[in-house]
Scaffold this active site. Structure first.
Site, PDB file in Angstrom:
ATOM      1  N   GLY A 156      -4.904   2.292  -3.260  1.00 19.20           N
ATOM      2  CA  GLY A 156      -5.545   2.105  -1.965  1.00 19.20           C
ATOM      3  C   GLY A 156      -7.048   2.002  -2.074  1.00 19.20           C
ATOM      4  CD  GLU A 160      -0.802   0.210  -5.383  1.00 19.87           C
ATOM      5  OE1 GLU A 160      -1.637   0.300  -4.472  1.00 19.87           O
ATOM      6  OE2 GLU A 160      -0.980  -0.468  -6.422  1.00 19.87           O
ATOM      7  CB  ALA A 185      -1.998   6.672  -1.003  1.00 14.92           C
ATOM      8  CD  GLU A 224      -3.607  -1.734  -1.294  1.00 16.88           C
ATOM      9  OE1 GLU A 224      -2.688  -2.544  -1.045  1.00 16.88           O
ATOM     10  OE2 GLU A 224      -3.487  -0.503  -1.145  1.00 16.88           O
TER      11      GLU A 224
END
Length: 258
Positions: A109, A132, A66, A112
């Site tokens: 992300g 994270e 992100a 993911e």
């Protein structure tokens, strides 16, 4: 750079290819990028000529996660109201199978997003991870859930709680990656896999995807019942008759998606 430029779209026959394109930001998953990607996936999902979708990054970055600068200033209320969760559901809801073509970093992300896809082809240079925890947060777009379903609780717990990265070879051994490719062949190999899927009868492919997904989401008895209903739907298609007839006649089938 326009919104359309952050994800480049092209068609290769029955395969849609979406290339993440924020080189200055290491393909960080901004709201603009995710909206563009989700919209592309939905457009291809609605197009009966598209039978498989490849999501790719660059040689050095699939996606580095992100936009941390933007996230740092986000309040709790803003985080709760942020629309990003809807992007993930829209992408994961694709009926045509999704293949992630990963080279370089797939972190946070980015990892993911790769896990959101149905299969992953990775360059020998790829690195996966959910870092994270090192930022004081946890994965929030399916990382804890999809990773656990792919590699099991013990391994997922380690990666989520330490933030450790795994290279392509280890990711392959864990079952995260379907195919390992040479440094210069990662996209070509992902397209080759997509083309194989795209040649299969499209209705059966979509039903097969639904059935496998159900194995992650339901108990065995319910999953077996769901699989049987999908099988019966496949038996009602013209493609089933064509496939079986072609097999008996020893010729290549001509599937029409009916």
């Amino acid at each position: 750079m326009t919104v359309a430029d952050v994800v480049l779209a092209e068609r290769d026959g029955a395969v849609g290819v979406a290339r993440l394109n924020r080189p200055d930001a290491r393909n960080a998953l901004s709201a603009e990028l995710m909206e563009r990607l989700a919209t592309l996936v939905e457009e291809w999902d609605a197009n009966p000529e598209v039978h498989c979708i490849v999501i790719a990054g660059s040689d050095d970055y699939f996606a580095a996660g992100a936009d941390i600068k933007a996230m740092r200033e986000r309040s709790f209320q803003e985080a709760m109201a942020n629309p990003t969760s809807s992007y993930w559901a829209r992408i994961a809801g694709s009926r045509p199978p999704l293949i992630a073509a990963v080279s370089g970093f797939a972190l946070g992300g980015g990892c993911e997003l790769a896990l959101c896809c149905d299969m992953i082809v990775a360059s020998e240079t790829a690195e996966f991870g959910q870092p994270e925890i090192t930022l004081g947060i946890i994965p929030g777009a399916g990382g804890t859930q999809r990773l656990t379903r792919v590699i099991g609780k013990q391994r997922a717990m380690e990666l989520v709680l330490t933030g450790r990265r795994v290279n392509a070879e280890e990711a392959h051994a864990m079952g995260i990656v379907n195919r390992l490719a040479k440094r210069d062949d990662w996209l070509a190999e992902a397209l080759e896999l997509a083309e194989v899927v795209a040649r299969r009868p499209p209705i059966a492919v979509r039903l097969g995807k639904q059935a496998v997904q159900a194995a992650d989401e339901t108990a065995l008895a319910a999953g077996l019942g769901y699989e049987r209903r999908l099988y019966e739907l496949a038996m009602a298609t013209e493609d089933r008759v064509e496939g079986m007839t072609a097999f008996i006649e020893k010729r290549r089938p001509e599937f029409r998606g009916r």
